[in-house]
Design a protein around this motif. Structure first.
Motif, PDB file in Angstrom:
ATOM      1  N   THR A  30       0.830  -1.191   0.000  1.00 36.41           N
ATOM      2  CA  THR A  30       0.000   0.000   0.000  1.00 36.41           C
ATOM      3  C   THR A  30       0.870   1.248   0.000  1.00 36.41           C
ATOM      4  O   THR A  30       1.730   1.401   0.869  1.00 36.41           O
ATOM      5  N   PRO A  31       0.678   2.175  -0.961  1.00 33.59           N
ATOM      6  CA  PRO A  31       1.451   3.411  -0.959  1.00 33.59           C
ATOM      7  C   PRO A  31       1.135   4.228   0.288  1.00 33.59           C
ATOM      8  O   PRO A  31       0.013   4.229   0.784  1.00 33.59           O
ATOM      9  N   SER A  32       2.142   4.914   0.787  1.00 31.37           N
ATOM     10  CA  SER A  32       1.926   5.756   1.959  1.00 31.37           C
ATOM     11  C   SER A  32       1.513   7.150   1.521  1.00 31.37           C
ATOM     12  O   SER A  32       2.033   7.682   0.547  1.00 31.37           O
ATOM     13  N   GLY A  33       0.561   7.747   2.229  1.00 25.42           N
ATOM     14  CA  GLY A  33       0.061   9.058   1.863  1.00 25.42           C
ATOM     15  C   GLY A  33       0.466  10.123   2.867  1.00 25.42           C
ATOM     16  O   GLY A  33       1.151   9.871   3.853  1.00 25.42           O
ATOM     17  N   ASP A  78       0.548   2.551 -10.894  1.00 26.69           N
ATOM     18  CA  ASP A  78       0.900   3.380  -9.749  1.00 26.69           C
ATOM     19  C   ASP A  78       1.048   4.834 -10.197  1.00 26.69           C
ATOM     20  O   ASP A  78       1.736   5.130 -11.174  1.00 26.69           O
ATOM     21  N   TYR A 253      -3.106   2.843  -4.884  1.00 30.63           N
ATOM     22  CA  TYR A 253      -3.394   4.165  -4.360  1.00 30.63           C
ATOM     23  C   TYR A 253      -3.266   4.174  -2.841  1.00 30.63           C
ATOM     24  O   TYR A 253      -3.274   3.133  -2.189  1.00 30.63           O
ATOM     25  N   THR A 254      -3.211   5.387  -2.277  1.00 26.53           N
ATOM     26  CA  THR A 254      -3.382   5.527  -0.838  1.00 26.53           C
ATOM     27  C   THR A 254      -4.875   5.407  -0.540  1.00 26.53           C
ATOM     28  O   THR A 254      -5.701   5.346  -1.450  1.00 26.53           O
ATOM     29  N   ASP A 256      -6.536   3.010   0.254  1.00 27.26           N
ATOM     30  CA  ASP A 256      -7.069   1.795  -0.363  1.00 27.26           C
ATOM     31  C   ASP A 256      -7.751   2.069  -1.696  1.00 27.26           C
ATOM     32  O   ASP A 256      -8.640   1.323  -2.126  1.00 27.26           O
ATOM     33  N   TYR A 260     -10.490  10.302  -1.537  1.00 24.31           N
ATOM     34  CA  TYR A 260     -10.713  11.074  -0.315  1.00 24.31           C
ATOM     35  C   TYR A 260     -12.004  11.883  -0.372  1.00 24.31           C
ATOM     36  O   TYR A 260     -12.667  12.083   0.643  1.00 24.31           O
ATOM     37  N   ALA A 544      -2.317  13.482  -1.552  1.00 26.23           N
ATOM     38  CA  ALA A 544      -1.774  12.474  -0.652  1.00 26.23           C
ATOM     39  C   ALA A 544      -0.438  11.935  -1.129  1.00 26.23           C
ATOM     40  O   ALA A 544       0.277  11.280  -0.374  1.00 26.23           O
ATOM     41  N   ARG A 545      -0.107  12.186  -2.399  1.00 23.46           N
ATOM     42  CA  ARG A 545       1.169  11.750  -2.946  1.00 23.46           C
ATOM     43  C   ARG A 545       2.042  12.966  -3.221  1.00 23.46           C
ATOM     44  O   ARG A 545       1.644  14.119  -3.015  1.00 23.46           O
ATOM     45  N   GLU A 559      -6.194  10.629  -5.351  1.00 22.22           N
ATOM     46  CA  GLU A 559      -5.181  10.986  -4.365  1.00 22.22           C
ATOM     47  C   GLU A 559      -5.337  12.433  -3.877  1.00 22.22           C
ATOM     48  O   GLU A 559      -4.540  12.914  -3.089  1.00 22.22           O
TER      49      GLU A 559
END
Length: 579
Positions: A30-33, A78, A253-254, A256, A260, A544-545, A559
């Motif tokens: 899972t990418p970190s946001g 990604d 994605y962040t 999940d 948002y 978030a990225r 994101e």
């Protein structure tokens, strides 16, 4: 269509997934946001009127942006790295050999359409078959042209096998959540990246068959958002709301993959000027700036101005015929070395492009080499080696007169090639005449653009541009040795690069060798690689990225999060529509 886009440099289709194939490994997570990211609110985006919201027919940038935000495909890309990551499929294994390619996919068991219907292997077969089916007439069907049974389902064969006009025989259920895709004549493990294209998003074929007209207005797909109401072309707002049955796609994605924002509103406009004015008036918070105003806007709003990759590259085409001036590779190389690409980027595109350093755009990810052709595309023009054949010659330079930048590029070419004693006569043409000349064959250099159209891999991007008889090879260049290398080594599985290398490494090495060979031959002259430009209101939105744009230069709306705003500051002038 390909020729028209190639020649006129039409708006990019944003459907290629052009990073090299990346097989799933244990490192995919899972990418970190951002710690500041929060849920809720409404994202407001200004776009041109989309052609269609049906993934099977989403071929323009606006359509693709809406579909990519709303729907999931079997695989995802990604947003930062451009690598393939799990989507609806959590595992995939491409196996290329001399008998073709077979792709085995395992599906997640927690994927549902907005009405709660579970997505299984049969659903995927139905959805991919719908994309290819002749009666659907989707503009993106050719993405699946290599799949077994494509000619049957398109009605291109006599006496096709039973049910082969309804379902792709090369997409097969292996178990309730497993399937196999068969590419009988293609030895290309990289083909799997097509399954991350927005056009291959998994839709409810049963709903489409039950009411085709309603489905066209309100397509049903598996993803984090859904249309709040049926959409008709020309409607001023496309409103996306959450799919309450969405269980996430954590690898791509962040959050999940759920996004948002509670809602995403796409305000549609007939012209770029109208869209930009909506941003100025506060109706929307994300929009593309007008090209003529980019420099001023970037200076006035540096916090809101963001740039990213773009698949479009601009080339000078050289008509290739045995015995003509441009048959000599030394002539072609000299003409390339003489161009001042930085001056072209600055004067013609006002910062909207960067000098080309090779034949592939930067967004192809690991396949991109920053200095792929250092001798052939020098950073500083080199006119010391002037072939005698150029001195005293006069040639036209054809270009489409619909884009002001083309005339500015032509002026730079005229000045650069004058150093060789070559007289260049700029020759602007209206669209109809330009296309007609292309059909009959150009008799002089011409300006052209190429964004890869529906090409699914960097190999196909390059092959279509330079291999004999390919759609984007408008200069009609031909080199049998280069053709054989693409057919025998690059396209299959990257060639045999060496012991101990995996498929991706082989592909990268073979493609690098191919691009080096193309640099030496210079069938067309790369000039600039375009950049994507967006205005994103920083006080209203966060990402978030690292960037609000994804690797392909489009807003990664899943994101983006909304900054809480005091209620008294909310705009009252936004356009409205009945939902």
């Amino acid at each position: 269509m390909i020729m028209r886009k190639m020649l006129l440099g039409a708006a990019l289709l944003a459907l290629t997934v052009t990073s090299c194939v990346s097989l799933p490994t244990e490192e995919v997570g899972t990418p970190s946001g951002s710690d500041d990211a929060q849920s809720g609110g409404v994202i407001k985006v200004g776009i041109l009127q989309p052609r269609s919201l049906d993934p099977a027919d989403a071929s323009d940038p606006a359509s693709q942006l809406v579909v990519r935000t709303m729907c999931d495909s079997l695989l995802l890309t990604d947003a930062v790295t451009g690598e393939l990551v799990p989507g609806i499929s959590d595992e995939w294994t491409p196996n290329a050999n001399y008998g073709g390619t077979r792709i085995l996919l395992s599906l997640r068991e927690d994927v549902y359409f907005p009405d709660g219907t579970q997505v299984d292997a049969r659903t995927v077969v139905d959805s991919l078959s719908r994309l290819a089916r002749e009666e659907t007439a989707g503009s993106m069907a050719t993405l699946l042209r290599d799949v077994q049974g494509y000619d049957h389902i398109r009605g291109e064969t006599e006496d096709p096998p039973d049910r082969s006009t309804e379902y792709l025989t090369g997409v097969r259920v292996s178990d309730p959540f497993g399937l196999e895709i068969v590419l009988p004549r293609l030895e290309d493990a990289g083909w799997v990246r097509r399954l991350a294209n927005a056009a291959t998003a998994i839709v409810d074929d049963e709903a489409a068959r039950a009411d085709p007209l309603r489905f066209a207005r309100q397509p049903v797909c598996a993803g984090p958002y859904q249309l709040a109401a049926p959409w008709n072309p020309g409607d001023p707002i496309i409103r996306l709301v959450r799919n309450e049955h969405y269980n996430g796609s954590p690898a791509g994605y962040t959050a999940d993959g759920a996004g948002y924002a509670d809602e995403i509103h796409f305000y549609t406009f007939a012209t770029p000027e109208e869209a930009h004015q909506a941003y100025v008036d506060g109706w929307v918070d994300i929009v593309q700036p007008l090209p003529a105003e980019r420099a001023a806007i970037s200076e006035a709003e540096p916090d809101n101005y963001v740039t990213g990759n773009d698949p479009l590259m601009v080339y000078v085409g050289l008509p290739w015929q045995p015995g003509n001036l441009f048959e000599d590779p030394e002539v072609r190389l000299a003409l390339s070395r003489g161009l001042d690409r930085q001056a072209i980027a600055d004067t013609a595109y006002a910062g909207g492009a960067v000098p080309a350093t090779g034949f592939l755009p930067p967004l192809v990810g690991p396949a991109y080499h920053e200095d792929a052709c250092p001798d052939q595309l020098p950073a500083v023009p080199d006119t010391d080696s002037a072939p005698a054949a150029l001195d005293g010659q006069t040639v036209p330079l054809y270009f489409y007169d619909g884009y002001p930048a083309n005339a500015l590029v032509a002026d730079q070419v005229v000045a650069a090639w004058a150093a060789y004693g070559l007289t260049v006569e700029p020759t602007p043409l209206p669209e109809e005449d330009f296309l007609a000349m292309a059909e009959g064959g150009f008799d002089g250099p011409f300006l052209t653009g190429w964004d890869g159209d529906r090409m699914g891999t960097p190999e196909e991007y390059l092959q279509s541009l330079v291999v004999t008889g390919e759609a984007a090879n408008v200069a009609r260049f031909s080199d049998p040795v280069l053709d054989r290398y693409f057919i025998n080594d690059v396209t299959p599985f990257g060639g045999q690069a060496g012991p101990g290398l995996d498929v991706e490494e082989e592909q990268l090495i073979a493609l690098e060798r191919a691009e080096q060979r193309v640099c030496e031959l210079m069938p067309v002259i790369p000039v600039v690689s375009m950049r994507s430009h967006w205005l994103v209101r920083a006080e209203a939105l966060g990402s978030a990225r690292e960037s609000v744009l994804d690797r392909f230069g489009e807003p990664a709306l899943r994101e983006v999060w909304v900054e809480p705003q005091p209620t008294e500051e909310a705009t009252t002038d936004a356009p409205t529509t009945e939902s």
